[in-house]
Design a protein around this motif. Structure first.
Motif, PDB file in Angstrom:
ATOM      1  N   HIS A   1       0.824  -1.206   0.000  1.00 49.10           N
ATOM      2  CA  HIS A   1       0.000   0.000   0.000  1.00 49.10           C
ATOM      3  C   HIS A   1       0.859   1.259   0.000  1.00 49.10           C
ATOM      4  N   LEU A   2       0.242   2.321  -0.494  1.00 52.63           N
ATOM      5  CA  LEU A   2       0.785   3.669  -0.374  1.00 52.63           C
ATOM      6  C   LEU A   2      -0.196   4.498   0.433  1.00 52.63           C
ATOM      7  N   MET A   3       0.308   5.389   1.257  1.00 52.44           N
ATOM      8  CA  MET A   3      -0.546   6.329   1.982  1.00 52.44           C
ATOM      9  C   MET A   3      -0.360   7.701   1.361  1.00 52.44           C
ATOM     10  N   LEU A   4      -1.455   8.280   0.861  1.00 53.83           N
ATOM     11  CA  LEU A   4      -1.429   9.600   0.248  1.00 53.83           C
ATOM     12  C   LEU A   4      -1.900  10.633   1.264  1.00 53.83           C
ATOM     13  N   PHE A   5      -1.085  11.632   1.507  1.00 59.12           N
ATOM     14  CA  PHE A   5      -1.402  12.652   2.509  1.00 59.12           C
ATOM     15  C   PHE A   5      -2.011  13.883   1.844  1.00 59.12           C
ATOM     16  N   ASP A   6      -2.989  14.486   2.509  1.00 63.13           N
ATOM     17  CA  ASP A   6      -3.576  15.733   2.032  1.00 63.13           C
ATOM     18  C   ASP A   6      -2.654  16.921   2.304  1.00 63.13           C
ATOM     19  N   GLU A   7      -1.988  16.890   3.443  1.00 61.28           N
ATOM     20  CA  GLU A   7      -1.116  17.996   3.840  1.00 61.28           C
ATOM     21  C   GLU A   7       0.313  17.744   3.371  1.00 61.28           C
ATOM     22  N   VAL A   8       0.915  18.768   2.792  1.00 57.39           N
ATOM     23  CA  VAL A   8       2.304  18.690   2.359  1.00 57.39           C
ATOM     24  C   VAL A   8       3.172  19.245   3.490  1.00 57.39           C
ATOM     25  N   ASP A   9       3.796  18.363   4.245  1.00 65.52           N
ATOM     26  CA  ASP A   9       4.675  18.757   5.346  1.00 65.52           C
ATOM     27  C   ASP A   9       6.108  18.802   4.824  1.00 65.52           C
ATOM     28  N   VAL A  10       6.673  20.005   4.750  1.00 62.60           N
ATOM     29  CA  VAL A  10       7.980  20.203   4.138  1.00 62.60           C
ATOM     30  C   VAL A  10       9.062  20.229   5.216  1.00 62.60           C
ATOM     31  N   ALA A  11       9.979  19.281   5.143  1.00 60.14           N
ATOM     32  CA  ALA A  11      11.111  19.240   6.065  1.00 60.14           C
ATOM     33  C   ALA A  11      12.274  20.017   5.448  1.00 60.14           C
ATOM     34  N   THR A  12      12.838  20.950   6.208  1.00 59.75           N
ATOM     35  CA  THR A  12      13.959  21.733   5.711  1.00 59.75           C
ATOM     36  C   THR A  12      14.980  21.920   6.830  1.00 59.75           C
ATOM     37  N   PRO A  13      16.281  21.758   6.562  1.00 63.80           N
ATOM     38  CA  PRO A  13      17.286  21.877   7.618  1.00 63.80           C
ATOM     39  C   PRO A  13      17.588  23.339   7.955  1.00 63.80           C
ATOM     40  N   ILE A  14      17.745  23.584   9.240  1.00 67.02           N
ATOM     41  CA  ILE A  14      18.149  24.897   9.741  1.00 67.02           C
ATOM     42  C   ILE A  14      19.358  24.684  10.634  1.00 67.02           C
ATOM     43  N   GLU A  15      20.457  25.371  10.355  1.00 66.76           N
ATOM     44  CA  GLU A  15      21.681  25.176  11.130  1.00 66.76           C
ATOM     45  C   GLU A  15      21.590  25.910  12.463  1.00 66.76           C
ATOM     46  N   ARG A  16      21.774  25.154  13.538  1.00 73.58           N
ATOM     47  CA  ARG A  16      21.731  25.696  14.880  1.00 73.58           C
ATOM     48  C   ARG A  16      22.898  25.163  15.690  1.00 73.58           C
ATOM     49  N   GLU A  17      23.262  25.868  16.756  1.00 72.46           N
ATOM     50  CA  GLU A  17      24.322  25.379  17.636  1.00 72.46           C
ATOM     51  C   GLU A  17      23.723  24.459  18.684  1.00 72.46           C
ATOM     52  N   MET A  18      24.215  23.208  18.722  1.00 72.72           N
ATOM     53  CA  MET A  18      23.729  22.207  19.650  1.00 72.72           C
ATOM     54  C   MET A  18      24.919  21.447  20.214  1.00 72.72           C
ATOM     55  N   ALA A  19      24.957  21.311  21.523  1.00 73.50           N
ATOM     56  CA  ALA A  19      26.046  20.612  22.207  1.00 73.50           C
ATOM     57  C   ALA A  19      27.393  21.216  21.826  1.00 73.50           C
ATOM     58  N   GLY A  20      27.429  22.534  21.659  1.00 77.77           N
ATOM     59  CA  GLY A  20      28.680  23.227  21.380  1.00 77.77           C
ATOM     60  C   GLY A  20      29.124  23.192  19.929  1.00 77.77           C
ATOM     61  N   GLN A  21      28.341  22.581  19.043  1.00 78.38           N
ATOM     62  CA  GLN A  21      28.705  22.509  17.640  1.00 78.38           C
ATOM     63  C   GLN A  21      27.514  22.912  16.779  1.00 78.38           C
ATOM     64  N   LYS A  22      27.834  23.443  15.602  1.00 76.40           N
ATOM     65  CA  LYS A  22      26.770  23.792  14.665  1.00 76.40           C
ATOM     66  C   LYS A  22      26.262  22.517  14.005  1.00 76.40           C
ATOM     67  N   GLN A  23      24.962  22.291  14.115  1.00 72.42           N
ATOM     68  CA  GLN A  23      24.346  21.093  13.566  1.00 72.42           C
ATOM     69  C   GLN A  23      23.097  21.491  12.777  1.00 72.42           C
ATOM     70  N   PRO A  24      22.851  20.813  11.649  1.00 74.32           N
ATOM     71  CA  PRO A  24      21.586  21.050  10.952  1.00 74.32           C
ATOM     72  C   PRO A  24      20.459  20.300  11.651  1.00 74.32           C
ATOM     73  N   ILE A  25      19.428  21.011  12.041  1.00 75.46           N
ATOM     74  CA  ILE A  25      18.254  20.353  12.609  1.00 75.46           C
ATOM     75  C   ILE A  25      17.115  20.460  11.599  1.00 75.46           C
ATOM     76  N   ILE A  26      16.244  19.480  11.618  1.00 75.42           N
ATOM     77  CA  ILE A  26      15.161  19.448  10.650  1.00 75.42           C
ATOM     78  C   ILE A  26      13.935  20.147  11.228  1.00 75.42           C
ATOM     79  N   TYR A  27      13.522  21.209  10.548  1.00 73.88           N
ATOM     80  CA  TYR A  27      12.299  21.901  10.921  1.00 73.88           C
ATOM     81  C   TYR A  27      11.235  21.534   9.887  1.00 73.88           C
ATOM     82  N   ILE A  28      10.027  21.231  10.337  1.00 71.94           N
ATOM     83  CA  ILE A  28       8.965  20.796   9.441  1.00 71.94           C
ATOM     84  C   ILE A  28       7.885  21.872   9.357  1.00 71.94           C
TER      85      ILE A  28
END
Length: 277
Positions: free
Chosen positions: A88-115
């Motif tokens: 099966h495939l599941m078709l979603f009505d809502e388009v949830d766009v994941a995009t990386p945003i670089e943030r400082e985490m644990a003392g290092q710059k890391q890309p986190i995924i914002y949806i």
């Protein structure tokens, strides 16, 4: 702990990076097809420059592309799909766009995924302000999965590998898990790290991923005259197990039309500038 020597030094390879390495390996077996294209963004860039000159407000170019991307997918709902098991495939009505945003985490710059949830139902300006807010708010709020990161840092890597295998199985079995933690589609902008033309080939985690490369000026014929135009390098990546070539080509053409026409920008001008929170 850093160890300094005369000709080299040792620095920690963070656990966050090691976890990311495990995550990326799990998506490299997808049968992806990639399309490299150049899209005329002269009209959109002129609008954004004029808007900043007139109001002082700098609008997000990435938000504009996400607006066009989400709208094009909404017009082709069969592409906004995730596998549900083998049958099966599941078709979603809502388009949830994941995009990386670089943030400082644990003392290092890391890309986190914002949806960006239900991006197909939002205006360009709404998406713009959402991205701006995510860039300045605390990582715990910007990243839904961050709450699990605290205990993850103390878990042995072997258990993390097992956990990730289970999580991948859950995503294949229950697509709602993929939608919640990874979105239904992805947009990555790498052109900001350099000037001129250039494409990026991503490690894909969605049925459709869009990678924004560099922007280059090129001479082209417009209305019978030679003019300098701005061309954005874009990479569209499709999971060939779900999307065939013909639907991918039609979607690509529609996305290109929306971007080149400046879709959604005029509406943002009518509403006028809004101070970002």
């Amino acid at each position: 702990m850093k160890k300094q020597h005369d000709d080299y030094k040792l620095v920690p390879y963070s656990k966050l990076r090691r976890v990311l390495e495990i995550m990326l390996r799990s998506v490299q077996r997808k049968p992806m097809i990639h399309g490299l294209l150049e899209v005329d963004v002269t009209k959109a860039r002129e609008f954004l420059r004029d808007h900043k000159s007139n109001t002082g407000e700098s609008l997000s170019f990435t938000a504009f592309i996400i607006t066009c991307f989400a709208h094009a997918i909404a017009e082709n709902p069969s592409l906004n799909a995730c596998r549900k098991g083998s049958k099966h495939l599941m078709l979603f009505d809502e388009v949830d766009v994941a995009t990386p945003i670089e943030r400082e985490m644990a003392g290092q710059k890391q890309p986190i995924i914002y949806i960006i949830r239900a991006a197909n139902k939002k205006t360009f300006r709404e998406i713009h302000h959402e991205i701006r807010a995510a860039q300045v708010e605390q990582a715990e709020k910007a990243w839904e999965a961050f709450q699990g990161l605290h205990w993850l840092l103390f878990v042995p890597m072997l258990l993390i590998r097992i956990f990730w295998w289970v999580f991948c199985w859950m995503r294949r079995t229950y697509p709602q898990v993929q939608k919640k933690y990874g979105g239904t589609v992805g947009v990555t902008a790498v052109g900001m790290f350099g000037k001129g033309a250039g494409w990026g080939i991503p490690v894909n985690d969605h049925t459709i991923d869009l990678t924004l490369g560099g922007i280059a000026e090129k001479a082209d014929v417009v209305n019978g005259h030679i003019a300098t135009r701005d061309y954005l390098c874009m990479t569209l990546s499709f999971d060939h197990a779900i999307i065939d070539g013909a639907p991918a080509a039609r979607f690509t053409e529609r996305l290109k039309d929306l971007v080149e026409s400046g879709y959604g920008l005029a509406e943002s001008e009518v509403k006028g500038p809004v101070v970002a929170g």
